[in-house]
Scaffold this motif. Structure first.
Motif, PDB file in Angstrom:
ATOM      1  N   SER A  82       0.805  -1.221   0.000  1.00  0.00           N
ATOM      2  CA  SER A  82       0.000   0.000   0.000  1.00  0.00           C
ATOM      3  C   SER A  82       0.839   1.273   0.000  1.00  0.00           C
ATOM      4  CB  SER A  82      -0.938   0.013   1.204  1.00  0.00           C
ATOM      5  OG  SER A  82      -0.191  -0.063   2.415  1.00  0.00           O
ATOM      6  N   VAL A  83       2.136   1.155   0.337  1.00  0.00           N
ATOM      7  CA  VAL A  83       2.970   2.355   0.416  1.00  0.00           C
ATOM      8  C   VAL A  83       4.145   2.327  -0.554  1.00  0.00           C
ATOM      9  CG1 VAL A  83       2.338   2.615   2.846  1.00  0.00           C
ATOM     10  CG2 VAL A  83       4.530   1.543   2.247  1.00  0.00           C
ATOM     11  N   LYS A  84       4.311   1.236  -1.271  1.00  0.00           N
ATOM     12  CA  LYS A  84       5.428   1.131  -2.215  1.00  0.00           C
ATOM     13  C   LYS A  84       5.384   2.266  -3.231  1.00  0.00           C
ATOM     14  CE  LYS A  84       6.425  -3.821  -2.154  1.00  0.00           C
ATOM     15  NZ  LYS A  84       6.300  -5.098  -2.877  1.00  0.00           N
ATOM     16  N   GLY A  85       6.537   2.871  -3.438  1.00  0.00           N
ATOM     17  CA  GLY A  85       6.632   3.976  -4.382  1.00  0.00           C
ATOM     18  C   GLY A  85       6.287   5.320  -3.780  1.00  0.00           C
ATOM     19  N   ARG A  86       5.724   5.330  -2.593  1.00  0.00           N
ATOM     20  CA  ARG A  86       5.355   6.595  -1.928  1.00  0.00           C
ATOM     21  C   ARG A  86       6.164   6.837  -0.659  1.00  0.00           C
ATOM     22  NH1 ARG A  86       0.438   7.270   0.162  1.00  0.00           N
ATOM     23  NH2 ARG A  86       0.082   5.063   0.617  1.00  0.00           N
ATOM     24  N   PHE A  87       6.479   5.785   0.059  1.00  0.00           N
ATOM     25  CA  PHE A  87       7.205   5.898   1.327  1.00  0.00           C
ATOM     26  C   PHE A  87       8.629   5.376   1.148  1.00  0.00           C
ATOM     27  CE2 PHE A  87       3.390   5.564   4.488  1.00  0.00           C
ATOM     28  CZ  PHE A  87       2.735   6.569   3.781  1.00  0.00           C
TER      29      PHE A  87
ATOM     30  N   PRO B  60      -5.804   9.843   2.475  1.00  0.00           N
ATOM     31  CA  PRO B  60      -6.570   9.780   3.726  1.00  0.00           C
ATOM     32  C   PRO B  60      -6.414   8.445   4.453  1.00  0.00           C
ATOM     33  CG  PRO B  60      -7.866  10.836   2.023  1.00  0.00           C
ATOM     34  CD  PRO B  60      -6.609  10.339   1.354  1.00  0.00           C
ATOM     35  N   GLU B  61      -6.256   7.365   3.702  1.00  0.00           N
ATOM     36  CA  GLU B  61      -6.121   6.053   4.332  1.00  0.00           C
ATOM     37  C   GLU B  61      -4.764   5.851   5.001  1.00  0.00           C
ATOM     38  OE1 GLU B  61      -7.029   6.689   1.169  1.00  0.00           O
ATOM     39  OE2 GLU B  61      -6.187   5.182  -0.229  1.00  0.00           O
TER      40      GLU B  61
ATOM     41  N   TRP C   2       8.997  -0.977  21.248  1.00  0.00           N
ATOM     42  CA  TRP C   2       8.101  -0.049  20.556  1.00  0.00           C
ATOM     43  C   TRP C   2       8.254   1.365  21.101  1.00  0.00           C
ATOM     44  CZ3 TRP C   2       5.184  -1.693  16.503  1.00  0.00           C
ATOM     45  CH2 TRP C   2       4.995  -3.074  16.377  1.00  0.00           C
ATOM     46  N   GLY C   3       8.116   2.312  20.213  1.00  0.00           N
ATOM     47  CA  GLY C   3       7.978   3.687  20.637  1.00  0.00           C
ATOM     48  C   GLY C   3       6.533   3.960  21.028  1.00  0.00           C
ATOM     49  N   LYS C   4       6.278   5.196  21.452  1.00  0.00           N
ATOM     50  CA  LYS C   4       4.928   5.558  21.896  1.00  0.00           C
ATOM     51  C   LYS C   4       4.040   5.990  20.755  1.00  0.00           C
ATOM     52  CE  LYS C   4       6.280   6.766  26.610  1.00  0.00           C
ATOM     53  NZ  LYS C   4       6.284   7.820  27.661  1.00  0.00           N
ATOM     54  N   GLY C   5       4.619   6.226  19.602  1.00  0.00           N
ATOM     55  CA  GLY C   5       3.830   6.559  18.428  1.00  0.00           C
ATOM     56  C   GLY C   5       3.753   8.046  18.151  1.00  0.00           C
ATOM     57  N   THR C   6       3.489   8.353  16.895  1.00  0.00           N
ATOM     58  CA  THR C   6       3.281   9.733  16.464  1.00  0.00           C
ATOM     59  C   THR C   6       2.086   9.752  15.512  1.00  0.00           C
ATOM     60  OG1 THR C   6       4.353  11.702  15.511  1.00  0.00           O
ATOM     61  CG2 THR C   6       4.948   9.577  14.556  1.00  0.00           C
ATOM     62  N   LEU C   7       1.216  10.721  15.677  1.00  0.00           N
ATOM     63  CA  LEU C   7      -0.053  10.759  14.953  1.00  0.00           C
ATOM     64  C   LEU C   7       0.098  11.468  13.607  1.00  0.00           C
ATOM     65  CD1 LEU C   7      -3.140  10.264  14.923  1.00  0.00           C
ATOM     66  CD2 LEU C   7      -3.384  12.492  16.058  1.00  0.00           C
ATOM     67  N   VAL C   8      -0.385  10.809  12.577  1.00  0.00           N
ATOM     68  CA  VAL C   8      -0.443  11.396  11.241  1.00  0.00           C
ATOM     69  C   VAL C   8      -1.910  11.542  10.859  1.00  0.00           C
ATOM     70  CG1 VAL C   8       0.061  11.042   8.796  1.00  0.00           C
ATOM     71  CG2 VAL C   8       1.779  10.469  10.534  1.00  0.00           C
ATOM     72  N   THR C   9      -2.301  12.756  10.544  1.00  0.00           N
ATOM     73  CA  THR C   9      -3.671  13.040  10.137  1.00  0.00           C
ATOM     74  C   THR C   9      -3.654  13.586   8.725  1.00  0.00           C
ATOM     75  OG1 THR C   9      -4.260  13.548  12.428  1.00  0.00           O
ATOM     76  CG2 THR C   9      -5.783  14.276  10.714  1.00  0.00           C
ATOM     77  N   VAL C  10      -4.436  12.981   7.848  1.00  0.00           N
ATOM     78  CA  VAL C  10      -4.519  13.414   6.451  1.00  0.00           C
ATOM     79  C   VAL C  10      -5.950  13.879   6.213  1.00  0.00           C
ATOM     80  CG1 VAL C  10      -4.167  12.801   4.043  1.00  0.00           C
ATOM     81  CG2 VAL C  10      -2.800  11.690   5.835  1.00  0.00           C
ATOM     82  N   PHE C  11      -6.107  15.146   5.878  1.00  0.00           N
ATOM     83  CA  PHE C  11      -7.451  15.688   5.738  1.00  0.00           C
ATOM     84  C   PHE C  11      -7.525  16.601   4.518  1.00  0.00           C
ATOM     85  CE2 PHE C  11      -6.947  20.160   6.943  1.00  0.00           C
ATOM     86  CZ  PHE C  11      -5.630  20.150   7.377  1.00  0.00           C
ATOM     87  N   ALA C  12      -8.712  16.677   3.982  1.00  0.00           N
ATOM     88  CA  ALA C  12      -8.926  17.554   2.812  1.00  0.00           C
ATOM     89  C   ALA C  12      -9.265  18.958   3.267  1.00  0.00           C
ATOM     90  CB  ALA C  12     -10.026  17.000   1.940  1.00  0.00           C
TER      91      ALA C  12
END
Length: 115
Positions: free
Chosen positions: A62-67, A87-88, A105-115
């Motif tokens: 799902s992320v190949k070529g983008r990440f 958005p996904e 594991w780390g604690k995480g970081t939030l990614v929000t994608v919105f229009a």
């Protein structure tokens, strides 16, 4: 024991880019595998990208070529460059390390994608 600290999450519009960072408390040369996972609300945690010391980076379809996964050995830091975000892709992103046979594991970081 390994501490992992993520940073770089935030708000971005579809098509935008973000770069996540994960700083490790040990020399990353000694880590067998480092990866990025994500978990969206109501979904299971999934693998995004992983770097193995013996085979390099691997990506979810799902992320190949983008990440792109990269490393700065001098800083003991790995990165996830995320381009053309959708958005996904919105989720909490977690850094993972397999070190001496144990998962960290780390604690995480939030990614929000919105229009």
């Amino acid at each position: 024991q390994v501490q992992l600290v993520e940073s770089g999450g935030g708000l971005v519009q579809p098509g935008g880019s973000l770069r996540l960072s994960c700083a490790a408390s040990v020399n990353i040369f000694s880590i067998f595998a480092m990866g990025w996972y994500r978990q969206a609300p109501g979904k299971e945690r999934e693998l995004v990208a992983v770097f193995y010391s013996d085979s390099g980076p691997h990506y979810a379809d799902s992320v190949k070529g983008r990440f792109t996964f990269s490393r700065d050995n001098a800083k003991n830091t790995v990165y996830l460059q995320m381009n053309t975000l959708k958005p996904e892709d919105a989720a909490v992103y977690y850094c993972n390390a397999v070190y001496n046979g144990m998962n960290y594991w780390g604690k995480g970081t939030l990614v929000t994608v919105f229009a």
